[in-house]
Design an enzyme around this catalytic site. Structure first.
Site: not given
Ligand code: ATP
Length: 331
Positions: A112, A137, A30, A139, A181, A81, A20, A32, A135
């Site tokens: 995460d 969140d 920027r 979290d 969530r 995603r 997200g 980085v 993020t």
């Molecule tokens: P947010 O906290 O905003 O939801 P996030 O990083 O947790 O962000 P996710 O959609 O859970 O968002 O993960 C981002 C991307 O990381 C996924 O779309 C996927 O490409 C990759 N990813 C997540 N979990 C795995 C996994 N177990 N193995 C490989 N790739 C993963």
């Protein structure tokens, strides 16, 4: 030596935003890019998170390519995603993309899931990766806060302030749903900051009886009542919670407001821009120092690195403490 055993210095790094989007991601990109150039490294942006590694959407970034983005919400690299990156084949294609472009290190900005993906990718292909918190969140383990959380919470608070103006003019009981969530961090912080009467979060089962108790007390002496509900609360979202209690409080007109995606947008606050800038510098300098498989976070005001495996276990619960503060201040 770092936690993956690699000691090779990096010369051309990639940066991506994943999961997200969160306000402050641009400020991190920027930082980085500019830190990489400052230290004589090449840097490329990967579009749409890990998906861009699978589809080969990679472009070199120069110092001026990141001008005028520090103040903008969203992410200029776009986020996604990526389902393909979850498979062994997808990650193998991603590695081929890195090799084709001569990328020997990555900075990934996300939550995460992003760090889970990074950890698996490093274990399969040995690519040094450093993570930056991106993020709303809040979290993650290994950090007191995350880039985007302050902006999202401020946005939610301002909207609840506006709701309070109208609620107190009409003896209204408002149920306001905020994002979260699996975590109630936005709900809890925004609830205290906006003087809410009650907050419902996924981490703590409080249930309808406790809510009714608070509402009965408030009904005796308050002209308006605001209940903040995190979207993932197990009693349901704000509509569902309102449905369960409103018949008992006919003295108030009941209204429900779901804040939704406005919480993700907007210009990042000073706190988020600063955290993003500090994180970007630390991440690149971490890669240069041989760090890998770690995320840079902020703990007690200092930038610290923590292994991805610890980060994805989540933040220590802080809600109990904040609940108590809310209970005291909402009488
Ligand atoms: P947010 O906290 O905003 O939801 P996030 O990083 O947790 O962000 P996710 O959609 O859970 O968002 O993960 C981002 C991307 O990381 C996924 O779309 C996927 O490409 C990759 N990813 C997540 N979990 C795995 C996994 N177990 N193995 C490989 N790739 C993963």
């Amino acid at each position: 030596m770092n936690s993956t055993g690699s000691s090779a210095p990096v010369s051309h790094i990639g940066v991506l935003t994943s999961g997200g989007d969160a306000p402050g991601m641009n400020a991190a990109i920027r930082a980085v890019v500019r830190t990489a150039h400052y230290h004589g490294l090449m840097v490329s942006g990967i579009l749409e998170g890990y998906e861009g590694l699978v589809t080969d959407s990679v472009k070199k970034l120069h110092v001026r390519d990141v001008s005028n983005i520090i103040q903008r919400g969203g992410t200029v690299l776009r986020s996604a995603r990526s389902e393909s990156f979850r498979s062994v084949e997808g990650r193998s294609i991603a590695k081929q993309t890195l090799d084709r472009h001569g990328l020997d290190g990555l900075v990934v900005i996300g939550g995460d899931g992003t760090f889970r993906g990074a950890s698996i990718f490093t274990s399969e292909h040995g690519v040094p990766i450093v993570g930056i918190t991106g993020t709303i969140d809040n979290d993650l383990g290994g950090t007191d806060t995350t880039i985007g959380f302050d902006t999202a919470t401020n946005t939610a608070m301002e909207l609840v302030d506006r709701i309070r103006d109208t609620a107190s003019s009409h003896d209204r009981l408002f149920f306001v749903e905020v994002m979260g969530r699996t975590t109630g961090a936005i709900a809890m912080h925004c609830g205290i900051a906006a003087g809410a009467e009650f907050v419902m979060v996924p981490e703590k089962k409080q249930g309808i009886p406790e809510l009714i108790h608070v509402l009965e007390r408030a009904a005796k002496n308050k002209s308006s009542v605001i209940v903040i509900v995190a979207e993932g609360d197990e009693e349901g979202g704000a509509y569902e919670v309102a449905r369960k209690v409103k018949e008992r409080f006919e003295h108030y007109e009941t209204r429900v407001s779901v804040l939704g995606h406005v919480q993700r947008g907007g210009n990042p606050t000073v706190a988020d821009r600063l955290l993003a800038s500090r994180s970007g510098v630390a991440a690149v300098e971490g890669l240069l120092a041989g760090r890998a498989n770690e995320m840079v976070g902020i703990v007690n005001g200092k930038m610290v690195f923590s292994p991805f495996e610890l980060v994805v276990q989540g933040a220590k619960p802080k809600e109990e403490d904040l609940m108590r503060i809310l209970r005291i201040l909402s009488i």
